[in-house]
Design an enzyme around this catalytic site. Structure first.
Site, mmCIF file in Angstrom:
data_model
loop_
_atom_site.group_PDB
_atom_site.id
_atom_site.type_symbol
_atom_site.label_atom_id
_atom_site.label_comp_id
_atom_site.label_asym_id
_atom_site.label_seq_id
_atom_site.Cartn_x
_atom_site.Cartn_y
_atom_site.Cartn_z
ATOM 1 C CE LYS A 83 -4.446 1.064 2.442
ATOM 2 N NZ LYS A 83 -4.925 0.823 3.579
HETATM 3 O O1 G3P Z 1 -7.793 1.683 5.492
HETATM 4 C C1 G3P Z 1 -8.159 2.870 5.235
HETATM 5 C C2 G3P Z 1 -9.264 3.377 5.865
HETATM 6 O O2 G3P Z 1 -10.494 2.434 5.323
HETATM 7 C C3 G3P Z 1 -9.564 4.522 6.816
HETATM 8 O O3 G3P Z 1 -10.642 4.647 7.368
HETATM 9 O O4 G3P Z 1 -12.411 5.373 8.984
HETATM 10 O O5 G3P Z 1 -10.049 5.936 9.189
HETATM 11 O O6 G3P Z 1 -11.438 6.900 7.676
HETATM 12 P P1 G3P Z 1 -11.228 5.749 8.475
#
Ligand code: G3P
Length: 217
Positions: A83
């Site tokens: 990633k």
């Molecule tokens: O892996 C990245 C992601 O899904 C982040 O989610 O909820 O931290 O914006 P969030």
């Protein structure tokens, strides 16, 4: 639509995996930090548990370091997707790593233009963040629809991996739009099973079962 679980918690992955609901896993530095585990140790454990792609994120900002880190992460297991962030350096790293035959997930995507560049750099996955756009009053689901349309217009093979999913509604909307993958916390995937009318209907059945003394076992 494939389901990836957005977590580095082994127990959560195992529970959903046993139900056949895990097509892959995504992690990021914040999730690794939250797990309190060593990145190599926990990532190897996840890769052994899950057959599909497991995203492991680089931690440097320069392309050369990202490439070196990506190679090291990819050596953990064949199902690693490296990633990288959607920066110019991240795109350079994506091109080199994908040319080497490695899966690459380009993350922190917030615009259709960024998604076009990731596809041209050979990304296996593009990760548009729905929830974080919603947080600033921009329609995150519209971005998924825009990228779907653009990728279909030109036959780009990069898979749309809808990320930053916060609600069960995001999941069904992504499926309607045609996202290839949605990555969500285990709690959101479990919330997909809930419906107030299911609860109400079951309460009615249970009352009648008790009243009539119906037994099967
Ligand atoms: O892996 C990245 C992601 O899904 C982040 O989610 O909820 O931290 O914006 P969030």
């Amino acid at each position: 639509m494939k389901f990836f679980v957005d977590t580095a918690e082994i127990d959560q992955i195992r529970e959903l995996n046993d139900l056949g609901m895990v097509d892959g896993v995504t992690t990021n530095p914040s999730l690794i930090a939250k797990s309190g585990r060593d990145i190599f140790e926990v990532t190897a454990e996840i890769c052994a548990l899950v057959q599909g792609p497991v995203s492991a994120e680089v931690v440097s900002l320069g392309a050369d370091d990202m490439i070196a880190e990506g190679r090291k992460l990819a050596a953990i297991a064949p199902n690693i997707a490296v990633k990288v962030p959607l920066t110019w350096d991240g795109l350079r790293a994506c091109k080199v790593l994908s040319d080497e035959g490695r899966m690459v997930n380009v993350t922190l995507c917030f615009s259709a233009n960024q998604a076009i560049l990731a596809a041209k750099a050979g990304a296996t996955f593009i990760s548009p963040f729905i929830g974080r756009l919603d947080d600033i009053n921009i329609d995150g689901l519209q971005l998924i629809a825009d990228i779907r349309q653009i990728y279909d217009n030109y036959g780009y093979e990069t898979q749309i991996l809808a990320a930053s999913i916060r609600t069960a509604n995001h999941m069904s909307e992504c499926a309607k739009i045609g996202a290839d993958v949605a990555t969500a916390p285990a709690s959101v995937i479990k919330a997909m099973a809930s419906h107030v009318l299911t609860d109400k209907g079951l309460a009615g059945f249970m009352a009648d079962i008790a009243k009539a003394g119906i037994r099967i076992l």
